[in-house]
Design an enzyme around this catalytic site. Structure first.
Site, PDB file in Angstrom:
ATOM      1  N   HIS A  98       0.827  -1.203   0.000  1.00 46.81           N
ATOM      2  CA  HIS A  98       0.000   0.000   0.000  1.00 46.81           C
ATOM      3  C   HIS A  98       0.868   1.264   0.000  1.00 46.81           C
ATOM      4  O   HIS A  98       0.561   2.242  -0.698  1.00 46.81           O
ATOM      5  CB  HIS A  98      -0.915  -0.029   1.224  1.00 46.81           C
ATOM      6  CG  HIS A  98      -1.734   1.203   1.400  1.00 46.81           C
ATOM      7  ND1 HIS A  98      -1.706   1.956   2.550  1.00 46.81           N
ATOM      8  CD2 HIS A  98      -2.605   1.836   0.577  1.00 46.81           C
ATOM      9  CE1 HIS A  98      -2.517   2.983   2.433  1.00 46.81           C
ATOM     10  NE2 HIS A  98      -3.078   2.947   1.244  1.00 46.81           N
ATOM     11  N   GLU A 101       2.041   1.845  -3.441  1.00 46.31           N
ATOM     12  CA  GLU A 101       0.980   2.443  -4.265  1.00 46.31           C
ATOM     13  C   GLU A 101       1.021   3.967  -4.162  1.00 46.31           C
ATOM     14  O   GLU A 101       0.917   4.676  -5.166  1.00 46.31           O
ATOM     15  CB  GLU A 101      -0.381   1.918  -3.828  1.00 46.31           C
ATOM     16  CG  GLU A 101      -1.564   2.565  -4.519  1.00 46.31           C
ATOM     17  CD  GLU A 101      -2.756   2.779  -3.602  1.00 46.31           C
ATOM     18  OE1 GLU A 101      -3.272   3.916  -3.551  1.00 46.31           O
ATOM     19  OE2 GLU A 101      -3.165   1.806  -2.940  1.00 46.31           O
ATOM     20  N   GLU A 178      -3.527   7.859   7.686  1.00 47.75           N
ATOM     21  CA  GLU A 178      -4.634   7.118   7.082  1.00 47.75           C
ATOM     22  C   GLU A 178      -5.009   5.918   7.944  1.00 47.75           C
ATOM     23  O   GLU A 178      -6.187   5.628   8.157  1.00 47.75           O
ATOM     24  CB  GLU A 178      -4.232   6.645   5.682  1.00 47.75           C
ATOM     25  CG  GLU A 178      -5.331   5.899   4.942  1.00 47.75           C
ATOM     26  CD  GLU A 178      -4.898   5.455   3.562  1.00 47.75           C
ATOM     27  OE1 GLU A 178      -5.429   4.452   3.061  1.00 47.75           O
ATOM     28  OE2 GLU A 178      -4.025   6.132   2.968  1.00 47.75           O
TER      29      GLU A 178
END
Length: 490
Positions: A98, A101, A178
């Site tokens: 992630h 990404e 996040e």
């Protein structure tokens, strides 16, 4: 952005997927109601759906290209899917798929950090990315005549992604925040994270996609660079294009921008087989929350192939139908039995089945106890509904209703070129053919009441079960709610 790897039903599908799928699910319910008013049957509706015109190619370096023309509007969706996700990480670097990404937007020798997104916007397009346990994906929706521009941009960052240590350190803080916002401040998300870690012993599905905070704290720029160099290989990726395009022209563009990238071998993946469970597992999870929440996770087989008649594939399909009978439409079994009547046991209840994925799958039941009811009562009520199917079976009317929904979804999905491209990409990740959706509908329509009854009796014992109960705690004092992430991609 985390996408699911399993097909789920209507509202249950909507609850566990990104916002654009939620809108799809709601509109699908309207379609289904309209079809019901017209008296449309599953068989007649399926006969009206033409087979998709999909072309698949393999480029010289092993990269796959899939093209689906749809000329209703002058737009196109370009997606790049890489068959790598959280399940390909190793302990100590959870979350690196992630994080990478995020870093893919931070530059190449030709682009400054953030320049990729600015150029797509200047083309009149929209773009984003997503990571799951099974895959990582990137997409742009643009005017069709701008396809070559986004292909050039995507091929450049796929092959030449680079960024400074300072840029990595800044973006890693965004990922940590996040995690705080989406997981640590969400009691159910925290509980599901703990549930996965309890359910799975050997499978990498036990790790969260966003990563454990301790691993994020210790992550280095070279962890992400090494993951990128290992897995971002042409033969480990597929480019999917859907929209107002010509397959031959798209193939020529793909050969120009992607086919020229150097070929490399895809690293070998070692099996990480989940051991047989021996007895029920229980998790009491305490977190600040307003309501108790109960989740039951049963280990079940996933769909591996649509060809042939392997017993586990047939069972996976029957389990998907079972989930729809329980919670596939308004007024389905769980809603009627647990939330209605003079003394409901639950305020809400649901079910879904993980039909397919690269790792082991789960059949989930969940509920929020009604006022005055305990978690134990809810657990018993949920299991009683499975037992009722195991002993009494399901009706043909129930089967026909949920099967019609699948066929109707085939019709509705054609409304969105994004969904068409997403479906083709996710099918490729699982090793399924481009016509997997049509094959899946045919296989689901062939599921019998006897098969549904058989799986209800086979897969719901204590040795397949992990129970998690969210036990509400008082809110933390003097805590300031977090604000949405400014400029976050997710």
């Amino acid at each position: 952005m985390k996408h699911p790897t399993s097909l789920r039903w209507t509202w249950r599908f909507a609850r566990h997927t990104p916002h654009f799928f939620t809108r799809t699910a709601r509109r699908l319910l309207c379609v289904l109601g309209f079809l019901g008013l017209l008296g449309v049957t599953a068989s007649s509706l399926q006969a009206q759906v033409p087979p998709p015109a999909v072309a698949q190619f393999t480029l010289a370096n092993g990269m796959t290209l899939i093209v689906k023309p749809d000329h209703r509007a002058p737009t196109a969706v370009h997606m790049l899917w890489v068959r790598v996700g959280a399940m390909d990480e190793v302990d100590g670097t959870s979350g690196v798929a992630h994080v990478l990404e995020h870093m893919m937007f931070k530059g190449t020798p030709n682009l400054k950090p953030g320049e990729f997104s600015r150029r797509v916007a200047a083309l009149g397009g929209q773009e984003n990315a997503f990571t799951s346990k099974d895959f990582t994906g990137y997409y742009q929706q643009i005017p069709a005549h701008r396809l070559a521009d986004v292909m050039k941009l995507e091929a450049d960052r796929f092959a030449h992604n680079q960024w400074s240590d300072e840029e990595f350190a800044k973006e890693l803080e965004v990922v940590k925040e996040e995690r705080r916002l989406r997981t640590e401040d969400n009691p159910r998300a925290l509980m599901y994270e703990a549930l996965s870690a309890s359910v799975f012993v050997a499978s990498p599905y036990r790790r969260p996609v966003v990563g454990w905070m301790a691993d994020l704290q210790a992550m280095t720029p070279d962890d992400a660079r090494a993951f990128y160099q290992r897995w971002y290989v042409p033969a480990n990726a597929v480019v999917v294009v859907a929209g107002d395009v010509d397959p031959a022209q798209v193939r020529a563009l793909a050969d120009t921008y992607y086919g020229s990238l150097p070929a490399r071998a895809v690293p070998a993946r070692k099996p990480q087989t989940e051991p047989v469970q021996a007895g029920i597992k229980r998790l009491a999870f305490k977190a600040p929350a307003e309501q108790t929440y109960v989740s039951l996770a049963f280990k079940v087989p996933g769909l591996k192939s649509l060809s042939g008649n392997q017993a586990e594939d047939t069972d996976a399909l029957a389990l998907t139908v079972l989930a729809a009978v329980l919670d596939g439409y308004s007024g389905a079994r769980l809603e009627r039995a647990l939330t209605q009547g003079e003394q409901p046991v639950a305020d809400s209840a649901g079910a879904y089945n993980g039909l397919w994925g690269r790792g082991p799958q789960l059949f989930m039941l969940d509920a929020v106890p009604a006022k005055g009811k305990t978690a134990e009562q809810v657990e018993q009520a949920l299991r009683e509904q499975i037992q009722r199917v195991a002993t009494q079976g399901v009706t043909e009317a129930e089967l026909n209703r949920v099967k019609t929904q699948w066929v109707a979804s085939q019709v509705y999905k054609l409304d969105s070129v994004f969904n068409q491209a997403r479906e083709l990409g996710s099918q490729w990740i699982q090793g399924l053919p481009v016509d997997a959706s049509a094959q899946l509908v045919a296989r689901l329509r062939a599921v019998t009441a006897a098969q549904v009854q058989a799986v209800a009796a086979k897969y719901f014992g204590d040795d397949q079960l992990t129970v998690a109960v969210l036990q509400p705690q008082p809110p933390q004092k003097n805590r300031t709610p977090r604000q949405p992430l400014a400029g976050a991609r997710h």
